[in-house]
Design a protein around this motif. Structure first.
Motif, PDB file in Angstrom:
ATOM      1  N   THR A 161       0.840  -1.192   0.000  1.00 20.06           N
ATOM      2  CA  THR A 161       0.000   0.000   0.000  1.00 20.06           C
ATOM      3  C   THR A 161       0.878   1.246   0.000  1.00 20.06           C
ATOM      4  N   GLY A 162       0.272   2.391  -0.275  1.00 20.34           N
ATOM      5  CA  GLY A 162       0.982   3.663  -0.209  1.00 20.34           C
ATOM      6  C   GLY A 162       2.155   3.725  -1.167  1.00 20.34           C
ATOM      7  N   PHE A 163       3.256   4.323  -0.695  1.00 21.51           N
ATOM      8  CA  PHE A 163       4.466   4.415  -1.516  1.00 21.51           C
ATOM      9  C   PHE A 163       4.985   3.031  -1.884  1.00 21.51           C
ATOM     10  N   GLY A 164       4.704   2.050  -1.038  1.00 24.33           N
ATOM     11  CA  GLY A 164       5.159   0.692  -1.330  1.00 24.33           C
ATOM     12  C   GLY A 164       4.622   0.162  -2.638  1.00 24.33           C
ATOM     13  N   ASN A 165       3.443   0.637  -3.044  1.00 27.50           N
ATOM     14  CA  ASN A 165       2.867   0.191  -4.308  1.00 27.50           C
ATOM     15  C   ASN A 165       3.708   0.638  -5.492  1.00 27.50           C
ATOM     16  N   HIS A 166       4.464   1.725  -5.318  1.00 32.05           N
ATOM     17  CA  HIS A 166       5.310   2.255  -6.394  1.00 32.05           C
ATOM     18  C   HIS A 166       6.768   1.807  -6.257  1.00 32.05           C
ATOM     19  N   LEU A 167       7.256   1.682  -5.035  1.00 35.19           N
ATOM     20  CA  LEU A 167       8.685   1.445  -4.825  1.00 35.19           C
ATOM     21  C   LEU A 167       9.002   0.004  -4.407  1.00 35.19           C
ATOM     22  N   ALA A 168       8.085  -0.669  -3.723  1.00 33.59           N
ATOM     23  CA  ALA A 168       8.360  -2.033  -3.264  1.00 33.59           C
ATOM     24  C   ALA A 168       7.893  -3.085  -4.262  1.00 33.59           C
ATOM     25  N   ARG A 169       6.761  -2.848  -4.908  1.00 31.71           N
ATOM     26  CA  ARG A 169       6.250  -3.866  -5.834  1.00 31.71           C
ATOM     27  C   ARG A 169       7.228  -4.214  -6.961  1.00 31.71           C
ATOM     28  N   PRO A 170       7.953  -3.259  -7.565  1.00 34.70           N
ATOM     29  CA  PRO A 170       8.931  -3.662  -8.592  1.00 34.70           C
ATOM     30  C   PRO A 170       9.998  -4.621  -8.054  1.00 34.70           C
ATOM     31  N   ILE A 171      10.438  -4.400  -6.805  1.00 39.80           N
ATOM     32  CA  ILE A 171      11.415  -5.306  -6.195  1.00 39.80           C
ATOM     33  C   ILE A 171      10.794  -6.687  -6.000  1.00 39.80           C
ATOM     34  N   LEU A 172       9.566  -6.714  -5.525  1.00 41.82           N
ATOM     35  CA  LEU A 172       8.887  -7.990  -5.291  1.00 41.82           C
ATOM     36  C   LEU A 172       8.640  -8.739  -6.595  1.00 41.82           C
ATOM     37  N   ARG A 173       8.259  -8.014  -7.651  1.00 42.47           N
ATOM     38  CA  ARG A 173       8.037  -8.678  -8.947  1.00 42.47           C
ATOM     39  C   ARG A 173       9.316  -9.334  -9.451  1.00 42.47           C
ATOM     40  N   GLN A 174      10.445  -8.726  -9.162  1.00 41.14           N
ATOM     41  CA  GLN A 174      11.717  -9.232  -9.665  1.00 41.14           C
ATOM     42  C   GLN A 174      12.267 -10.377  -8.820  1.00 41.14           C
ATOM     43  N   GLU A 175      12.060 -10.343  -7.507  1.00 41.97           N
ATOM     44  CA  GLU A 175      12.768 -11.263  -6.628  1.00 41.97           C
ATOM     45  C   GLU A 175      11.875 -12.299  -5.932  1.00 41.97           C
ATOM     46  N   TRP A 176      10.552 -12.109  -5.954  1.00 40.99           N
ATOM     47  CA  TRP A 176       9.690 -13.064  -5.264  1.00 40.99           C
ATOM     48  C   TRP A 176       9.588 -14.371  -6.042  1.00 40.99           C
ATOM     49  N   HIS A 177       9.533 -15.483  -5.320  1.00 37.06           N
ATOM     50  CA  HIS A 177       9.182 -16.780  -5.925  1.00 37.06           C
ATOM     51  C   HIS A 177       8.422 -17.582  -4.883  1.00 37.06           C
ATOM     52  N   GLU A 178       7.683 -18.578  -5.329  1.00 31.63           N
ATOM     53  CA  GLU A 178       6.715 -19.248  -4.455  1.00 31.63           C
ATOM     54  C   GLU A 178       7.361 -20.137  -3.402  1.00 31.63           C
ATOM     55  N   ASN A 179       8.645 -20.455  -3.558  1.00 33.57           N
ATOM     56  CA  ASN A 179       9.314 -21.323  -2.578  1.00 33.57           C
ATOM     57  C   ASN A 179      10.210 -20.546  -1.625  1.00 33.57           C
ATOM     58  N   LEU A 180       9.890 -19.290  -1.404  1.00 34.90           N
ATOM     59  CA  LEU A 180      10.671 -18.484  -0.463  1.00 34.90           C
ATOM     60  C   LEU A 180      10.664 -19.120   0.927  1.00 34.90           C
ATOM     61  N   SER A 181      11.831 -19.219   1.525  1.00 31.50           N
ATOM     62  CA  SER A 181      11.891 -19.643   2.922  1.00 31.50           C
ATOM     63  C   SER A 181      11.562 -18.458   3.826  1.00 31.50           C
ATOM     64  N   PHE A 182      11.374 -18.718   5.113  1.00 33.13           N
ATOM     65  CA  PHE A 182      11.094 -17.646   6.062  1.00 33.13           C
ATOM     66  C   PHE A 182      12.225 -16.620   6.058  1.00 33.13           C
ATOM     67  N   GLU A 183      13.482 -17.095   6.099  1.00 33.78           N
ATOM     68  CA  GLU A 183      14.634 -16.178   6.136  1.00 33.78           C
ATOM     69  C   GLU A 183      14.711 -15.347   4.866  1.00 33.78           C
ATOM     70  N   GLU A 184      14.465 -15.973   3.699  1.00 34.37           N
ATOM     71  CA  GLU A 184      14.504 -15.235   2.432  1.00 34.37           C
ATOM     72  C   GLU A 184      13.380 -14.209   2.362  1.00 34.37           C
ATOM     73  N   GLY A 185      12.195 -14.583   2.868  1.00 38.65           N
ATOM     74  CA  GLY A 185      11.073 -13.658   2.864  1.00 38.65           C
ATOM     75  C   GLY A 185      11.331 -12.436   3.731  1.00 38.65           C
ATOM     76  N   VAL A 186      11.882 -12.665   4.924  1.00 37.78           N
ATOM     77  CA  VAL A 186      12.211 -11.544   5.816  1.00 37.78           C
ATOM     78  C   VAL A 186      13.250 -10.634   5.174  1.00 37.78           C
TER      79      VAL A 186
END
Length: 245
Positions: A161-186
């Motif tokens: 939400t907020g600024f995160g929708n503009h600045l965080a989502r591009p990072i998440l689109r690039q680096e997120w994957h469905e098998n993220l571990s807890f440590e990788e997610g944090v």
């Protein structure tokens, strides 16, 4: 006595309800919430700043709360409206528990309820001034969605939400994957929150990260991120900007 001399109450064109204006102008607000799915559930992050206008007035505002047995709610926007939403949800969960039928509301049902509440208040021109993130796990199924102050809503593998929708989502689109571990997610959430701290004036370097799994909700103690402010762009941010001060 002239009947025109008697004072009549002035209700105005819109009637007596027009005298009551609640949060049409937000006062104390929180900034971005960022959340993602990982292999065991949902991770969510939010800082603890509460801004009074452009002043960071409060620095210990918790903006993530467990809802019932299976859900976690995070909110940006007006803090008092978030408290009102929590009151609605307390009543909803209590009513659900009173049936005592062995069933309980899951994250999808809570998210659907919030979309109706936000859209209903928007139609009354008295919106709840929040963007909400709702995540949860029930029967092994993870769920993550958001709803805006006018009822716009969607589900995704990661939301912000907020600024995160503009600045965080591009990072998440690039680096997120469905098998993220807890440590990788944090680590990924901390990367997003660090970018927001650098770029969002309403962000404060005091945050919490929450997780929800089949076992329940855990919200971390507040902590700060390591930062580096020696980048040349931070030293002279207006260098080369045409027409700047």
């Amino acid at each position: 006595m002239n009947c025109m001399d008697s004072k009549q109450p002035e209700t105005g064109l819109l009637g007596p309800e027009s005298d009551s204006q609640r949060t049409l102008y937000p006062y104390v607000t929180g900034t971005s919430v960022v959340a993602l799915k990982y292999k065991d559930g949902i991770l969510m992050a939010a800082d603890m700043g509460g801004s009074y206008g452009s002043t960071l007035r409060y620095k210990s505002v918790e903006r993530m709360k467990p809802i019932g047995k299976h859900s976690l709610l995070g909110a940006s926007g007006e803090i008092s409206d978030f408290q009102e939403i929590l009151r609605y949800l307390d009543e909803l969960i209590l009513y659900d528990n009173m049936w005592d039928d062995g069933n309980s509301l899951g994250p999808k049902e809570v998210h659907n309820y919030l979309t109706r509440v936000m859209y209903n208040r928007r139609n009354k021109f008295n919106p709840l001034w929040n963007s909400l993130v709702l995540g949860g796990v029930k029967n092994g199924q993870t769920y993550l969605g958001m709803v805006s102050m006018i009822g716009v809503n969607f589900e995704d593998n990661h939301v912000a939400t907020g600024f995160g929708n503009h600045l965080a989502r591009p990072i998440l689109r690039q680096e997120w994957h469905e098998n993220l571990s807890f440590e990788e997610g944090v680590k990924l959430l901390e990367k997003c929150m660090r970018v927001l701290l650098y770029r969002d004036r309403s962000a404060v370097n005091k945050l919490q990260i929450a997780k929800i799994t089949e076992e329940g909700v855990t919200i971390s103690q507040p902590y700060s991120l390591k930062t580096h402010w020696e980048f040349s762009a931070f030293q002279n941010p207006t260098q080369g900007a045409v027409g700047s001060w």
